[in-house]
Motif scaffolding. Structure first.
Motif, PDB file in Angstrom:
ATOM      1  N   ASN A  87     -24.192  29.175 -35.382  1.00 50.47           N
ATOM      2  CA  ASN A  87     -24.169  28.489 -36.684  1.00 50.47           C
ATOM      3  C   ASN A  87     -23.966  29.482 -37.824  1.00 50.47           C
ATOM      4  O   ASN A  87     -23.237  29.225 -38.782  1.00 50.47           O
ATOM      5  N   LEU A  88     -24.617  30.630 -37.697  1.00 53.65           N
ATOM      6  CA  LEU A  88     -24.480  31.643 -38.753  1.00 53.65           C
ATOM      7  C   LEU A  88     -23.037  32.160 -38.810  1.00 53.65           C
ATOM      8  O   LEU A  88     -22.440  32.290 -39.882  1.00 53.65           O
ATOM      9  N   LEU A  89     -22.482  32.448 -37.631  1.00 51.85           N
ATOM     10  CA  LEU A  89     -21.100  32.933 -37.587  1.00 51.85           C
ATOM     11  C   LEU A  89     -20.150  31.881 -38.166  1.00 51.85           C
ATOM     12  O   LEU A  89     -19.191  32.213 -38.868  1.00 51.85           O
ATOM     13  N   ASP A  90     -20.448  30.621 -37.871  1.00 49.69           N
ATOM     14  CA  ASP A  90     -19.624  29.532 -38.386  1.00 49.69           C
ATOM     15  C   ASP A  90     -19.649  29.539 -39.920  1.00 49.69           C
ATOM     16  O   ASP A  90     -18.607  29.553 -40.592  1.00 49.69           O
ATOM     17  N   ALA A 198     -13.595  34.146 -34.481  1.00 48.19           N
ATOM     18  CA  ALA A 198     -14.934  33.567 -34.682  1.00 48.19           C
ATOM     19  C   ALA A 198     -14.933  32.103 -34.260  1.00 48.19           C
ATOM     20  O   ALA A 198     -15.828  31.650 -33.538  1.00 48.19           O
ATOM     21  N   MET A 199     -13.908  31.370 -34.673  1.00 50.56           N
ATOM     22  CA  MET A 199     -13.820  29.952 -34.300  1.00 50.56           C
ATOM     23  C   MET A 199     -13.745  29.801 -32.782  1.00 50.56           C
ATOM     24  O   MET A 199     -14.350  28.910 -32.193  1.00 50.56           O
ATOM     25  N   HIS A 200     -13.000  30.701 -32.131  1.00 51.05           N
ATOM     26  CA  HIS A 200     -12.881  30.654 -30.685  1.00 51.05           C
ATOM     27  C   HIS A 200     -14.242  30.900 -30.024  1.00 51.05           C
ATOM     28  O   HIS A 200     -14.678  30.163 -29.152  1.00 51.05           O
ATOM     29  N   ARG A 201     -14.944  31.922 -30.519  1.00 44.69           N
ATOM     30  CA  ARG A 201     -16.232  32.270 -29.908  1.00 44.69           C
ATOM     31  C   ARG A 201     -17.261  31.154 -30.056  1.00 44.69           C
ATOM     32  O   ARG A 201     -18.154  31.002 -29.226  1.00 44.69           O
ATOM     33  N   ILE A 202     -17.109  30.378 -31.157  1.00 42.38           N
ATOM     34  CA  ILE A 202     -18.083  29.310 -31.413  1.00 42.38           C
ATOM     35  C   ILE A 202     -17.849  28.120 -30.477  1.00 42.38           C
ATOM     36  O   ILE A 202     -18.740  27.326 -30.223  1.00 42.38           O
ATOM     37  N   ASP A 207     -18.770  32.429 -26.412  1.00 38.62           N
ATOM     38  CA  ASP A 207     -19.751  33.503 -26.615  1.00 38.62           C
ATOM     39  C   ASP A 207     -21.174  32.940 -26.634  1.00 38.62           C
ATOM     40  O   ASP A 207     -21.519  32.154 -27.525  1.00 38.62           O
ATOM     41  N   ALA A 208     -21.988  33.369 -25.678  1.00 46.00           N
ATOM     42  CA  ALA A 208     -23.376  32.883 -25.610  1.00 46.00           C
ATOM     43  C   ALA A 208     -24.360  34.030 -25.796  1.00 46.00           C
ATOM     44  O   ALA A 208     -25.542  33.888 -25.517  1.00 46.00           O
ATOM     45  N   HIS A 216     -19.766  40.266 -34.111  1.00 44.88           N
ATOM     46  CA  HIS A 216     -18.483  39.735 -34.583  1.00 44.88           C
ATOM     47  C   HIS A 216     -18.618  39.180 -36.008  1.00 44.88           C
ATOM     48  O   HIS A 216     -17.669  39.241 -36.802  1.00 44.88           O
ATOM     49  N   ALA A 217     -19.795  38.650 -36.313  1.00 42.19           N
ATOM     50  CA  ALA A 217     -20.020  38.180 -37.689  1.00 42.19           C
ATOM     51  C   ALA A 217     -19.873  39.357 -38.651  1.00 42.19           C
ATOM     52  O   ALA A 217     -19.265  39.236 -39.720  1.00 42.19           O
ATOM     53  N   MET A 218     -20.398  40.508 -38.271  1.00 42.11           N
ATOM     54  CA  MET A 218     -20.289  41.692 -39.134  1.00 42.11           C
ATOM     55  C   MET A 218     -18.819  42.078 -39.306  1.00 42.11           C
ATOM     56  O   MET A 218     -18.346  42.371 -40.400  1.00 42.11           O
ATOM     57  N   ARG A 219     -18.087  42.070 -38.191  1.00 45.47           N
ATOM     58  CA  ARG A 219     -16.670  42.450 -38.269  1.00 45.47           C
ATOM     59  C   ARG A 219     -15.888  41.459 -39.142  1.00 45.47           C
ATOM     60  O   ARG A 219     -15.034  41.849 -39.942  1.00 45.47           O
ATOM     61  N   THR A 220     -16.205  40.163 -38.988  1.00 43.02           N
ATOM     62  CA  THR A 220     -15.505  39.147 -39.784  1.00 43.02           C
ATOM     63  C   THR A 220     -15.804  39.342 -41.267  1.00 43.02           C
ATOM     64  O   THR A 220     -14.919  39.241 -42.127  1.00 43.02           O
TER      65      THR A 220
END
Ligand code: BF8
Length: 628
Positions: A87-90, A198-202, A207-208, A216-220
């Protein structure tokens, strides 16, 4: 409500005198605002606040019991850590996309201007164009400005989906910081790619691993701060000029009693800057006079307002929570919006008065508004048409329902990184010397929004005042800068509120102790400032005695900003808890574990005075490590 109750409620909602005055008017007239909608939504979903619900697939929605129990897994098998991190990455990716897509539009207009298709645009800062072109390895000697601009625009546009696996602007970070990104695998590879990935991982079944998701959130976020946002800032400067210090005014008193008021609201300067240019047309002034007005009064709102203030000194009516209040003065003929941070209910507010709301972006339509599509090739015509319609609306103003507060506040703005460096004599040495001597203890960037969970502007103002008192220089962007502007902190005289050391430096340079660095995409200016100081000192950004804070944030963009601050090495305190408290693992990683990577982390502290303590402690920790 009695008069006394209305007064008390207005004081509970907002800090600024002019905001309170118009809030009282909305309460009197029964006009709904963000505070009313927030109250009507109570109690809000506790699962949502913890970040433990997932509505990603058709087997859901699921909500996880954060205390274990039978529902500790979603139907797909995802546990609470995965759901919270996902959710955070989203959210973060939505914010990064908003900034970066805004950036893309600016670069595209730079390209079209270079090709001769941009109506009414020109390249204003040729020096900056050359500097950026050199960074991109583009030949400048003996070449026409438009040819260089075209190559640069194409070079940046290419980085949205580049296959070369690196973003040129991220090279501006100090070597030590880049080394951390490389080692951790979070060096951004391209702007769009990180968001798409990010969308793919979600997606379910990808990604679990919460650590992997957060990295990845940091990289994004880095692809936003050092990519899309930085491109927006730099190319806006090339097209409209790099800001230099200027003075103007702010708060709702900037609206005019006898002129046609047009509020320019949103984020992208492309159309609003054109409206500023076109409004100079004497023919339009004559038309306004024919309709009984004494002229045209343009005012900014939110980050569009910041862009216009920074470059053209256009008065700034207010921040995120002021959009409804401006309309409720009963004196706004037109509100022109592009995108981001615009209430979807704004036509309902406008419907209570005579205000016409214009939407202008194909990606930001709102039903109930007048849609005038903005394209670079018709920018001037669109701007002209909107102003004309606003003028024609002036006779519909109902004088009996108009209330405009008195006394706008003076502000000084325009502190781009280049300007700050120039003011210091072309090098950061004087600032570094002051920091080493302890005259200035450090520097904090306060950024972000308004949020009904806290009295409007209270967090920004209280924190800024407390930090400058402790000899910590404050730089600001977005609605934070607007809050401090309304509170009178963006003027050189505010040095009187600062500690002795900081005050002496401000008086010497004739600058305020709180520097307005621009809109939210201009947080990239803060990154460049930090990078350049770190390089002069020969350290990484994570070693500097600096910090960040978002005391009243609400937006997904703020999540991205906070994360690229932390990922770049800037300790950042959030005044509003993010929706991650359902997972102690996610919480611990962001508040602690990440320190082992970037020497910085997130903290959550709703009290701005305690936030100042946290930031000062971090500054002292870093000063000690630097032996100063
Ligand atoms: O980008 S500070 S409320 S206006 S999101 Fe929005 Fe927040 Fe204001 Fe600007 Ni930034």
């Amino acid at each position: 409500m009695t008069d006394q109750e209305i007064r008390a409620e207005a004081e509970r909602r907002a800090s600024d005198r002019t905001d309170q005055e118009i809030i009282r008017k909305t309460l009197d007239e029964g006009v709904q605002t963000v505070w009313d909608r927030f109250a009507l939504q109570q109690p809000q979903c506790g699962f949502g606040q913890l970040g433990v619900c997932c509505n990603n697939c058709a087997m859901g929605p699921c909500r996880i019991d954060p205390f274990g129990g039978k529902t500790s897994l979603g139907v797909c098998g995802a546990n609470v850590d995965t759901i919270v991190a996902r959710n955070l990455l989203d959210d973060l990716s939505v914010g990064a996309a908003a900034h970066s897509d805004h950036g893309r539009e600016v670069v595209q207009v730079l390209l079209e201007t270079a090709e001769g298709h941009g109506q009414g645009y020109q390249i204003k800062d040729v020096e900056k164009l050359h500097r950026l072109a050199t960074e991109y390895g583009i030949q400048t000697d003996g070449r026409a400005t438009n040819d260089i601009a075209k190559d640069l625009a194409l070079g940046i546009l290419e980085e949205y989906g580049t296959i070369k696996n690196r973003i040129q602007l991220a090279e501006r970070a100090p070597e030590q910081t880049k080394e951390i990104w490389r080692k951790t695998g979070i060096m951004p590879r391209s702007i769009d790619r990180e968001i798409v990935e990010a969308m793919h991982r979600i997606h379910m079944g990808v990604d679990a691993d919460y650590v992997n998701l957060l990295l990845h959130a940091m990289r994004t976020s880095l692809s936003d701060g050092w990519g899309g946002s930085m491109a927006a800032t730099e190319c806006s400067d090339i097209l409209f000029g790099t800001p230099t210090p200027l003075t103007s005014i702010t708060n709702l008193a900037t609206l005019s009693r006898d002129r046609v008021n047009i509020v320019l609201h949103g984020h992208n300067p492309l159309l609003s800057q054109m409206i500023v240019n076109v409004a100079e047309d004497p023919e339009l002034k004559r038309m306004a006079e024919e309709k009984g007005a004494k002229g045209i009064n343009l005012v900014g709102m939110c980050c569009t307002g910041n862009e216009l203030l920074m470059r053209s000194g256009i008065p700034l009516a207010g921040s995120f929570f002021d959009q409804e209040l401006a309309i409720a003065t009963g004196a706004v003929e037109a509100m022109v919006v592009d995108y981001q941070c615009i209430y979807h209910s704004i036509p309902l507010t406008a419907g209570c008065y005579h205000t016409k709301v214009f939407t202008t972006s194909t990606k930001g339509k709102i039903s109930g508004t007048i849609y005038k599509e903005f394209k670079p090739e018709n920018a001037r015509d669109t701007a002209h048409e909107i102003i004309k319609l606003a003028i024609e609306n002036f006779p519909n103003r109902n004088p009996d329902r108009v209330r405009i507060p008195e006394r706008p506040m003076k502000v000084m703005a325009g502190f781009s990184e280049e300007t700050i460096r120039k003011a210091l004599g072309g090098t950061y040495k004087p600032l570094i010397d002051a920091i080493v001597a302890g005259t200035i203890r450090g520097c904090v960037g306060i950024v972000g929004c308004n949020n009904p969970r806290i009295k409007q502007d209270y967090g920004h103002i209280t924190l800024a005042k407390e930090l400058i008192k402790r000899n910590i220089l404050v730089v600001e962007t977005g609605c934070s800068a607007i809050a401090c502007g309304k509170a009178g902190l963006l003027v050189p005289e505010a040095a009187d509120l600062a500690g002795e050391g900081l005050a002496s430096v401000c008086r010497l340079l004739g600058i305020p102790p709180v520097l307005h660095m621009g809109s939210c995409v201009d947080c990239s200016r803060i990154l460049v400032l930090a990078a350049n100081i770190a390089k002069e000192l020969g350290v990484g950004i994570g070693d500097l005695p600096i910090g960040g804070a978002a005391p009243e944030w609400y937006s997904q963009k703020a999540i991205s900003i906070g994360t690229y601050f932390v990922s770049s090495g800037v300790y950042t305190v959030l005044g509003i808890p993010p929706k991650i408290f359902g997972s102690s693992n996610v919480l611990n990683l962001l508040a602690d574990g990440v320190k082992g990577i970037t020497n910085s982390a997130f903290a959550v502290e709703p009290d701005p005075l305690k936030t100042a303590d946290l930031l000062e402690a971090e500054i002292n920790r870093k000063r000690k490590a630097l032996n100063i």
